[in-house]
Write a protein that holds these residues in place. Sequence first.
Motif, PDB file in Angstrom:
ATOM      1  N   GLN A 174       0.840  -1.198   0.000  1.00  0.00           N
ATOM      2  CA  GLN A 174       0.000   0.000   0.000  1.00  0.00           C
ATOM      3  C   GLN A 174       0.876   1.250   0.000  1.00  0.00           C
ATOM      4  O   GLN A 174       1.782   1.380   0.816  1.00  0.00           O
ATOM      5  CB  GLN A 174      -0.922  -0.001   1.214  1.00  0.00           C
ATOM      6  N   LEU A 175       0.587   2.141  -0.932  1.00  0.00           N
ATOM      7  CA  LEU A 175       1.329   3.392  -1.059  1.00  0.00           C
ATOM      8  C   LEU A 175       0.355   4.559  -0.927  1.00  0.00           C
ATOM      9  O   LEU A 175      -0.728   4.536  -1.510  1.00  0.00           O
ATOM     10  CB  LEU A 175       2.039   3.461  -2.417  1.00  0.00           C
TER      11      LEU A 175
ATOM     12  N   ASN B 128       6.414  -5.919  -6.266  1.00  0.00           N
ATOM     13  CA  ASN B 128       5.195  -6.209  -5.501  1.00  0.00           C
ATOM     14  C   ASN B 128       3.978  -5.551  -6.154  1.00  0.00           C
ATOM     15  O   ASN B 128       4.084  -4.464  -6.738  1.00  0.00           O
ATOM     16  CB  ASN B 128       5.316  -5.692  -4.071  1.00  0.00           C
ATOM     17  N   THR B 129       2.845  -6.200  -6.047  1.00  0.00           N
ATOM     18  CA  THR B 129       1.586  -5.574  -6.461  1.00  0.00           C
ATOM     19  C   THR B 129       1.339  -4.350  -5.583  1.00  0.00           C
ATOM     20  O   THR B 129       1.570  -4.390  -4.381  1.00  0.00           O
ATOM     21  CB  THR B 129       0.418  -6.562  -6.302  1.00  0.00           C
ATOM     22  N   LYS B 130       0.905  -3.264  -6.195  1.00  0.00           N
ATOM     23  CA  LYS B 130       0.750  -2.006  -5.464  1.00  0.00           C
ATOM     24  C   LYS B 130      -0.710  -1.570  -5.412  1.00  0.00           C
ATOM     25  O   LYS B 130      -1.443  -1.693  -6.398  1.00  0.00           O
ATOM     26  CB  LYS B 130       1.606  -0.915  -6.100  1.00  0.00           C
ATOM     27  N   ILE B 131      -1.100  -1.059  -4.272  1.00  0.00           N
ATOM     28  CA  ILE B 131      -2.407  -0.420  -4.088  1.00  0.00           C
ATOM     29  C   ILE B 131      -2.150   1.030  -3.717  1.00  0.00           C
ATOM     30  O   ILE B 131      -1.396   1.306  -2.778  1.00  0.00           O
ATOM     31  CB  ILE B 131      -3.225  -1.123  -2.986  1.00  0.00           C
ATOM     32  N   LEU B 132      -2.734   1.956  -4.465  1.00  0.00           N
ATOM     33  CA  LEU B 132      -2.533   3.376  -4.205  1.00  0.00           C
ATOM     34  C   LEU B 132      -3.713   3.921  -3.403  1.00  0.00           C
ATOM     35  O   LEU B 132      -4.870   3.801  -3.813  1.00  0.00           O
ATOM     36  CB  LEU B 132      -2.392   4.153  -5.511  1.00  0.00           C
ATOM     37  N   LEU B 133      -3.402   4.509  -2.253  1.00  0.00           N
ATOM     38  CA  LEU B 133      -4.420   5.122  -1.401  1.00  0.00           C
ATOM     39  C   LEU B 133      -4.455   6.622  -1.667  1.00  0.00           C
ATOM     40  O   LEU B 133      -3.438   7.305  -1.539  1.00  0.00           O
ATOM     41  CB  LEU B 133      -4.100   4.853   0.073  1.00  0.00           C
ATOM     42  N   THR B 134      -5.598   7.137  -2.073  1.00  0.00           N
ATOM     43  CA  THR B 134      -5.724   8.563  -2.372  1.00  0.00           C
ATOM     44  C   THR B 134      -6.326   9.309  -1.188  1.00  0.00           C
ATOM     45  O   THR B 134      -7.119   8.760  -0.433  1.00  0.00           O
ATOM     46  CB  THR B 134      -6.589   8.796  -3.620  1.00  0.00           C
TER      47      THR B 134
ATOM     48  N   PRO C 104      -0.636   0.909 -10.431  1.00  0.00           N
ATOM     49  CA  PRO C 104      -1.138   0.150  -9.272  1.00  0.00           C
ATOM     50  C   PRO C 104      -2.251  -0.813  -9.678  1.00  0.00           C
ATOM     51  O   PRO C 104      -2.992  -0.549 -10.642  1.00  0.00           O
ATOM     52  CB  PRO C 104      -1.661   1.242  -8.340  1.00  0.00           C
ATOM     53  N   GLN C 105      -2.358  -1.917  -8.963  1.00  0.00           N
ATOM     54  CA  GLN C 105      -3.426  -2.873  -9.230  1.00  0.00           C
ATOM     55  C   GLN C 105      -4.786  -2.279  -8.898  1.00  0.00           C
ATOM     56  O   GLN C 105      -5.784  -2.583  -9.530  1.00  0.00           O
ATOM     57  CB  GLN C 105      -3.196  -4.144  -8.407  1.00  0.00           C
ATOM     58  N   GLU C 106      -4.785  -1.409  -7.873  1.00  0.00           N
ATOM     59  CA  GLU C 106      -6.051  -0.852  -7.396  1.00  0.00           C
ATOM     60  C   GLU C 106      -5.809   0.538  -6.815  1.00  0.00           C
ATOM     61  O   GLU C 106      -4.730   0.823  -6.288  1.00  0.00           O
ATOM     62  CB  GLU C 106      -6.629  -1.771  -6.310  1.00  0.00           C
ATOM     63  N   VAL C 107      -6.805   1.393  -6.948  1.00  0.00           N
ATOM     64  CA  VAL C 107      -6.770   2.725  -6.342  1.00  0.00           C
ATOM     65  C   VAL C 107      -7.931   2.811  -5.351  1.00  0.00           C
ATOM     66  O   VAL C 107      -9.079   2.584  -5.722  1.00  0.00           O
ATOM     67  CB  VAL C 107      -6.895   3.842  -7.395  1.00  0.00           C
ATOM     68  N   ARG C 108      -7.600   3.125  -4.089  1.00  0.00           N
ATOM     69  CA  ARG C 108      -8.618   3.202  -3.050  1.00  0.00           C
ATOM     70  C   ARG C 108      -8.578   4.562  -2.371  1.00  0.00           C
ATOM     71  O   ARG C 108      -7.548   5.240  -2.394  1.00  0.00           O
ATOM     72  CB  ARG C 108      -8.386   2.136  -1.971  1.00  0.00           C
ATOM     73  N   GLN C 109      -9.700   4.903  -1.769  1.00  0.00           N
ATOM     74  CA  GLN C 109      -9.750   6.114  -0.953  1.00  0.00           C
ATOM     75  C   GLN C 109      -9.094   5.803   0.385  1.00  0.00           C
ATOM     76  O   GLN C 109      -9.479   4.875   1.081  1.00  0.00           O
ATOM     77  CB  GLN C 109     -11.197   6.547  -0.725  1.00  0.00           C
ATOM     78  N   GLY C 110      -8.060   6.560   0.741  1.00  0.00           N
ATOM     79  CA  GLY C 110      -7.346   6.331   1.978  1.00  0.00           C
ATOM     80  C   GLY C 110      -7.978   7.051   3.156  1.00  0.00           C
ATOM     81  O   GLY C 110      -8.927   7.819   3.001  1.00  0.00           O
ATOM     82  N   ASN C 111      -7.430   6.789   4.310  1.00  0.00           N
ATOM     83  CA  ASN C 111      -7.947   7.387   5.538  1.00  0.00           C
ATOM     84  C   ASN C 111      -6.795   7.964   6.340  1.00  0.00           C
ATOM     85  O   ASN C 111      -5.825   7.275   6.630  1.00  0.00           O
ATOM     86  CB  ASN C 111      -8.683   6.338   6.369  1.00  0.00           C
ATOM     87  N   SER C 112      -6.851   9.245   6.670  1.00  0.00           N
ATOM     88  CA  SER C 112      -5.826   9.887   7.489  1.00  0.00           C
ATOM     89  C   SER C 112      -6.503  10.582   8.660  1.00  0.00           C
ATOM     90  O   SER C 112      -6.669  11.801   8.680  1.00  0.00           O
ATOM     91  CB  SER C 112      -5.013  10.901   6.658  1.00  0.00           C
TER      92      SER C 112
END
Length: 269
Positions: free
Chosen positions: A9-10, A31-37, A63-71
């Motif tokens: 996760q990036l 590695n497979t990457k997931i991007l957190l926006t 990235p394999q997937e783009v997701r909404q991240g949480n901060s």
Amino acid sequence: MPYLQEPRQLKDYDVLGVAACRREYLLADNNTKILLTHSYLIPETHRIVYEAILEETLLWLKPQEVRQGNSDDFLQVLLEDFRREFPKTSSYLKLDLTEVMRSYLSEFPWQGPLLSGHFRYFPIFLKRTVHDSDLYLIAQKEWFWSYLSFADFGLPSHEQGRILLNPSLQSLYCTSKVEEVELTPGLTFFYYDYSLQRVREYKGDPWDAIVVDLLHEDRKYSLDQLIEQALMMKLEVSLSRQEWLKKFFYLKSEGILLESDSRKISNLK
């Protein structure tokens, strides 16, 4: 059954716009990457820039997937990044880092979208608030190494045969030894070496400083013109034409001088 690695996760604000060493590292990571926006962190005035950089990043990061991240605790995220980019500063600073970061954010609010670039003004902030010259030099050197590891400097395009300064070149002058970051008195240059694809530092002498000054502000000189400019300088200790020529060749071999329109270092003519 083969072992399946967990996707990496990036965070968008940690990878958007990166180049230099950090981009090479990310591209080499299989590695497979997931991007957190985290677009909700970006002020409206910077939203268009964020979207453009995000689109560009997706093209090379794939990235394999783009997701909404949480901060939920963005201050904690900044602290973790700061400790990673400024390890010596963090250990040398005898203050509560959380309070220091809150104070810094109050003066330099988060603008996004680049987390790494947010610490650009931190050394100056420390110099003004802590009044410790050694701490300033420690923070400044660590900022240079961080900045040179991710920034995209590009190379200016000029007439063929012109001698140029490496556009990533940064300088730091030290009046006393700072053991924490192996700084010795005098001028030190920090830069991204395009041929070696790594950040380097170089201890400069007075003649190196003259060469850098002659090429400052994107001045255009051929090798012969640069030598003539150097020979016209009124110096306490002058160099001969041959000595200046050797100096230019050496600085080019070190990646500090470049030949225009050439990412791959070639021989000076």
